[in-house]
Design an enzyme around this catalytic site. Structure first.
Site, PDB file in Angstrom:
ATOM      1  N   GLY A  20       0.774  -1.242   0.000  1.00  0.00           N
ATOM      2  CA  GLY A  20       0.000   0.000   0.000  1.00  0.00           C
ATOM      3  C   GLY A  20       0.801   1.285   0.000  1.00  0.00           C
ATOM      4  O   GLY A  20       0.274   2.344   0.348  1.00  0.00           O
ATOM      5  N   LYS A  71      10.145  -1.118 -15.251  1.00  0.00           N
ATOM      6  CA  LYS A  71      11.396  -1.718 -14.782  1.00  0.00           C
ATOM      7  C   LYS A  71      12.359  -1.838 -15.962  1.00  0.00           C
ATOM      8  O   LYS A  71      11.959  -2.221 -17.061  1.00  0.00           O
ATOM      9  CB  LYS A  71      11.134  -3.091 -14.163  1.00  0.00           C
ATOM     10  CG  LYS A  71      10.030  -3.110 -13.103  1.00  0.00           C
ATOM     11  CD  LYS A  71      10.309  -2.177 -11.928  1.00  0.00           C
ATOM     12  CE  LYS A  71       9.120  -2.141 -10.968  1.00  0.00           C
ATOM     13  NZ  LYS A  71       9.309  -1.195  -9.860  1.00  0.00           N
TER      14      LYS A  71
END
Length: 366
Positions: free
Chosen positions: A223, A306
Site C-alpha cells: 500500500g 522496470k
C-alpha cells in the site's frame, strides 16, 4: 560556453549520454558526451561555441528521462587556492551571468562527494555575497532570473555556469528532499510523492489531486502508493492478491480487490487516477497502460517501467513510442513525461495525462 553538465543517478551515465546525444541531434545541436562510469554526471560538449546555451534554452528539460538537472558551463577551474577560492570563480562568471536569481553550489550524488557536499554548503554563503558584489547575482533571490551553478567534481576543482529557471529542475542537485512518513506501509511511497512533485505543477495540485477523487492502484500490496492517494483524501480501489496494510483499510477510503492487476477492469466511469508499480516486463506494463488510456478508464496515470540490464534508453524510448502510437491511432491527445526519479532504482516513472479526444463522441478530458 559549449558544455552542458547533466546530473544523473550514478550507474546511468551511459543512458543519460545516449539520451542527450539523441535529443540534441534531433535539434541539430551536435557534439559528443564525456562519460565516466558511476560519476553521477555527464558532460555534453557541443561543437559550436554558443550551442550549450541554445540546448538548455530550446530543448524542454521535462522531455529528458535520465537527467536530474542540467546547466551550461565553461572550462574546468582547477587548483583553486585554498586561501582564496572565491576570486577565480567570480572571474569565470563575470560577463557570463548578470543579476542571477539564485546560487547553487553542488556536487554529484555519489558517496565520494558527501564530504565535498559539506564544504559546498559552508562555501555558499561567502560566495553568494561575493557574486552579489560583482553583479553576477541579484541582491535578492528571484525565480525569474537564471540560476548560477558552481559544480565541484573534486576539492579545488569545479565548473561554473548557469541554467534557466523556466527550463530546469527547481530542486538543489535535482533532488526533491522528501521525508519518509512514519505511518506509510513501505518506502515505495516516496516514489509516487516525488512523481507528483516532478510531474504536476504545485499550483495545480488542488485541482488534479483533489479531495474525493476516485483512484485505482494496480499491484498495490502493501500500500505504499495507495497511502499517497489516501493522504490526499481520495477513494481508492487497491488491486492485488497480496494483503494491504491494515492502517490503510481502517481509513474506510480503500476497497481491496484480490485480483491480478493485469486482468482487473474498472466498473466506475469517473476514475481520475490510475497508478501502478508492478514488477513485470516493461513492454507488458506499457501495453496495459495504453489499454487503460485508450479505453478512457482513467484521466491520468503514473506508473513505473522496470529497466533491463542493457539498452535501457532504447527500451524506454520504444515503450513510450508504443503508448504514443496507441493514443494517436485512437485519436487521443495526451501529455507523456518520463523521469528516472531520485527514489527510483532500476526503473523509470512515467506520467500520462489525457487532455482531450480528437475523435467525435469521446468526452473532452479537460
Amino acid at each position: 560556453m559549449n558544455k552542458v553538465v547533466l546530473l544523473c543517478r550514478p550507474g546511468f551515465e551511459k543512458e543519460c549520454a545516449a539520451e542527450i546525444t539523441d535529443k540534441a541531434g534531433q535539434r541539430e545541436i551536435f557534439g559528443f558526451a564525456r562519460v565516466k562510469e558511476n560519476a553521477g554526471y555527464v558532460i555534453y560538449e557541443c561543437y559550436q561555441p554558443d550551442d550549450g546555451d541554445k540546448l538548455i534554452r530550446e530543448l524542454p528539460f521535462s522531455s529528458l528521462i535520465f537527467a536530474r538537472q542540467w546547466f551550461v558551463v565553461g572550462e574546468l577551474l582547477q587548483h583553486l587556492p585554498p586561501e582564496d577560492r572565491i576570486t577565480p570563480i567570480v572571474g569565470m562568471l563575470q560577463g557570463v551571468v548578470e543579476k542571477g536569481g539564485e546560487l547553487r553550489v553542488e556536487v554529484a550524488d555519489t558517496n565520494e562527494s558527501k564530504e565535498l557536499l559539506k564544504f559546498c554548503r559552508k562555501f555558499t554563503v561567502p560566495l553568494r555575497a561575493a557574486l552579489r558584489d560583482a553583479g553576477v547575482l541579484a541582491n535578492y533571490e528571484t525565480p525569474k532570473r537564471p540560476v548560477v551553478h558552481v559544480f565541484f567534481i573534486a576539492p579545488g576543482c569545479c565548473y561554473t555556469g548557469y541554467s534557466y529557471s523556466s527550463n530546469n529542475s527547481p530542486f538543489y542537485m535535482g533532488i526533491p528532499r522528501l521525508k519518509f512518513p512514519a505511518d506509510a506501509p513501505s518506502r515505495s511511497t516516496l516514489k509516487l510523492e516525488e512523481a507528483f512533485h516532478v510531474f504536476i505543477p504545485a499550483d495545480e495540485w488542488d485541482e488534479r489531486l483533489a479531495n474525493g477523487m476516485w483512484a485505482v492502484d494496480l499491484g498495490a500490496c502493501p500500500g505504499g502508493w495507495t497511502y499517497q492517494l489516501v493522504k490526499r483524501n481520495m477513494w481508492v480501489y487497491s488491486v492485488d492478491n497480496g494483503p494491504m496494510a491494515q492502517s490503510l483499510m481502517d481509513t474506510g477510503q480503500v476497497t481491496w480487490l484480490r485480483e491480478d492487476g493485469f486482468k482487473f477492469r474498472p466498473t466506475r466511469s469517473n476514475i481520475s487516477w490510475m497508478v501502478c508499480d508492478m514488477v513485470e516486463k516493461p513492454a507488458k506494463v506499457a501495453a496495459l497502460m495504453a489499454q487503460w488510456l485508450v479505453n478512457g478508464w482513467c484521466r491520468e496515470t503514473i506508473f513505473n517501467l522496470k529497466l533491463p540490464m542493457k539498452k535501457r534508453y532504447e527500451e524506454v524510448s520504444h515503450n513510450l513510442a508504443y503508448i504514443q502510437a496507441q493514443l494517436d491511432e485512437h485519436g487521443i491527445n495526451a501529455q507523456i513525461q518520463a523521469r528516472q526519479l531520485y527514489h527510483d532504482r532500476e526503473e523509470v516513472t512515467v506520467h500520462v495525462r489525457r487532455i482531450w479526444a480528437a475523435v467525435g463522441g469521446r468526452r473532452d478530458e479537460r
